[in-house]
Design a protein around this motif. Sequence first.
Motif, PDB file in Angstrom:
ATOM      1  N   ALA A  95       0.835  -1.194   0.000  1.00  0.00           N
ATOM      2  CA  ALA A  95       0.000   0.000   0.000  1.00  0.00           C
ATOM      3  C   ALA A  95       0.873   1.248   0.000  1.00  0.00           C
ATOM      4  O   ALA A  95       0.650   2.200  -0.751  1.00  0.00           O
ATOM      5  N   ASN A  96       1.894   1.206   0.834  1.00  0.00           N
ATOM      6  CA  ASN A  96       2.826   2.317   0.982  1.00  0.00           C
ATOM      7  C   ASN A  96       3.503   2.642  -0.352  1.00  0.00           C
ATOM      8  O   ASN A  96       3.598   3.800  -0.758  1.00  0.00           O
ATOM      9  N   TRP A  97       3.933   1.607  -1.036  1.00  0.00           N
ATOM     10  CA  TRP A  97       4.586   1.800  -2.335  1.00  0.00           C
ATOM     11  C   TRP A  97       3.574   2.315  -3.357  1.00  0.00           C
ATOM     12  O   TRP A  97       3.863   3.246  -4.107  1.00  0.00           O
ATOM     13  N   GLY A  98       2.388   1.705  -3.353  1.00  0.00           N
ATOM     14  CA  GLY A  98       1.350   2.097  -4.300  1.00  0.00           C
ATOM     15  C   GLY A  98       0.912   3.541  -4.122  1.00  0.00           C
ATOM     16  O   GLY A  98       0.660   4.256  -5.096  1.00  0.00           O
ATOM     17  N   GLU A  99       0.852   3.975  -2.870  1.00  0.00           N
ATOM     18  CA  GLU A  99       0.489   5.366  -2.573  1.00  0.00           C
ATOM     19  C   GLU A  99       1.447   6.337  -3.239  1.00  0.00           C
ATOM     20  O   GLU A  99       1.054   7.390  -3.728  1.00  0.00           O
ATOM     21  N   GLN A 100       2.730   5.967  -3.202  1.00  0.00           N
ATOM     22  CA  GLN A 100       3.741   6.887  -3.713  1.00  0.00           C
ATOM     23  C   GLN A 100       3.931   6.805  -5.206  1.00  0.00           C
ATOM     24  O   GLN A 100       4.219   7.792  -5.857  1.00  0.00           O
ATOM     25  N   PHE A 101       3.764   5.574  -5.752  1.00  0.00           N
ATOM     26  CA  PHE A 101       4.194   5.398  -7.139  1.00  0.00           C
ATOM     27  C   PHE A 101       3.114   4.977  -8.108  1.00  0.00           C
ATOM     28  O   PHE A 101       3.306   5.082  -9.306  1.00  0.00           O
ATOM     29  N   GLY A 116      -0.253  10.001   7.984  1.00  0.00           N
ATOM     30  CA  GLY A 116       0.129   8.898   7.107  1.00  0.00           C
ATOM     31  C   GLY A 116       1.329   8.168   7.689  1.00  0.00           C
ATOM     32  O   GLY A 116       2.207   8.799   8.281  1.00  0.00           O
ATOM     33  N   VAL A 117       1.360   6.849   7.554  1.00  0.00           N
ATOM     34  CA  VAL A 117       2.491   6.092   8.093  1.00  0.00           C
ATOM     35  C   VAL A 117       3.265   5.406   6.961  1.00  0.00           C
ATOM     36  O   VAL A 117       2.734   5.161   5.887  1.00  0.00           O
TER      37      VAL A 117
ATOM     38  N   ILE B 120       8.136  -2.777  10.137  1.00  0.00           N
ATOM     39  CA  ILE B 120       7.066  -2.232  10.984  1.00  0.00           C
ATOM     40  C   ILE B 120       6.492  -0.936  10.401  1.00  0.00           C
ATOM     41  O   ILE B 120       7.051  -0.374   9.464  1.00  0.00           O
ATOM     42  N   TYR B 121       5.406  -0.480  10.985  1.00  0.00           N
ATOM     43  CA  TYR B 121       4.814   0.803  10.607  1.00  0.00           C
ATOM     44  C   TYR B 121       5.456   1.933  11.401  1.00  0.00           C
ATOM     45  O   TYR B 121       5.775   1.775  12.579  1.00  0.00           O
ATOM     46  N   HIS B 122       5.593   3.080  10.742  1.00  0.00           N
ATOM     47  CA  HIS B 122       6.241   4.216  11.398  1.00  0.00           C
ATOM     48  C   HIS B 122       5.592   5.509  10.933  1.00  0.00           C
ATOM     49  O   HIS B 122       5.377   5.713   9.738  1.00  0.00           O
ATOM     50  N   CYS B 123       5.256   6.368  11.897  1.00  0.00           N
ATOM     51  CA  CYS B 123       4.685   7.666  11.556  1.00  0.00           C
ATOM     52  C   CYS B 123       5.807   8.688  11.505  1.00  0.00           C
ATOM     53  O   CYS B 123       6.414   9.004  12.532  1.00  0.00           O
ATOM     54  N   THR B 129       6.791   4.626  16.227  1.00  0.00           N
ATOM     55  CA  THR B 129       6.189   3.415  15.680  1.00  0.00           C
ATOM     56  C   THR B 129       4.670   3.463  15.792  1.00  0.00           C
ATOM     57  O   THR B 129       4.137   3.950  16.782  1.00  0.00           O
ATOM     58  N   SER B 130       3.968   2.968  14.751  1.00  0.00           N
ATOM     59  CA  SER B 130       2.515   2.820  14.844  1.00  0.00           C
ATOM     60  C   SER B 130       2.179   1.338  14.966  1.00  0.00           C
ATOM     61  O   SER B 130       2.502   0.577  14.071  1.00  0.00           O
ATOM     62  N   PRO B 131       1.561   0.928  16.085  1.00  0.00           N
ATOM     63  CA  PRO B 131       1.225  -0.501  16.205  1.00  0.00           C
ATOM     64  C   PRO B 131       0.270  -0.931  15.091  1.00  0.00           C
ATOM     65  O   PRO B 131      -0.559  -0.144  14.638  1.00  0.00           O
TER      66      PRO B 131
END
Lengths: 143, 143
Positions: A95-101, A116-117, B120-123, B129-131
Amino acid sequence: MIQRSVRCPVAATLDLVGDRWTLLVVRDLLRGRLRFSELRASVEGIPPAILSGRLKALEAAGVVVRRAYNERPPRSEYVLTAKGHRLGVVVGALANWGEQFAESDLALVDNQCGHGVNVIYHCPTCERTSPRSRVRIVGADAR
Amino acid sequence: MIQRSVRCPVAATLDLVGDRWTLLVVRDLLRGRLRFSELRASVEGIPPAILSGRLKALEAAGVVVRRAYNERPPRSEYVLTAKGHRLGVVVGALANWGEQFAESDLALVDNQCGHGVNVIYHCPTCERTSPRSRVRIVGADAR
DNA sequence: GGAGTACAGTTCAACATCTGAACTGACTAC
DNA sequence: GTAGTCAGTTCAGATGTTGAACTGTACTCC
């Protein structure tokens, strides 16, 4: 699915989830238990035969459990196991990659702060972030 | 590949990398530039027609660039772009899951401290860290 | 200069998987 | 008794994958 190079954890994981649909099923189950028809609606375009097959494979792998919520007629719903929930990070990274690219207007957000995380590497021993450039995949013998 | 639900970043990313092979190609390119024959050897079992097709798709998506290292005969090698390098986290997340739940004896390690790392997730705004339980995928309108 | 080898793919037939549409069977609601 | 829901299954045709062989260019060795 094919049993390939068992020694590489990436390949081993892709043996289970390396296809167009499986991680979309996991994505939706991350929100909570879902019935067959709900999954069919939320994973847009998935043919029921594929969904049926994927759920069986995920159940066999211990990623998902099927729970009967009605005896007659037999009706069941699907829930992620703890093992399945840990796939959330994979979905998050995609998701993180898709959001950016890729073009999209969805984002990963922390419920509490609302920001956003990102998905990053973290060393639990040192309790700090590991920059991408420093992370390698190594064999057991090298450890 | 199929152009599906463009609005979901997970689906959009899977349109590109949602198959058995693509992320294995990315995994190996994360170590540095590779030639066709080197990729063929390192991504075990990949048929050359598939490798050729995947490299073309990755190049078209801007994940990989092809660089000629010899004019005659034409010889080229493949390198990840910055965009491609960011897929490393996806590969890392798969590796991380595979280490824990699939049989394998490879691990993700921080070069500097030598410890195993997690994904992990990170803000970045709150710098913390975001759990997992707190992270959601939301639409642009909800932001 | 001829044989052998390396490289970077392409071609092709056989096979497997996926897709979309229709169907099934058990039940409920009207 | 008619229609609708749910959880799938079935099936034929389309698409994708696999493995093996092949191509063309060039280099190396004798």
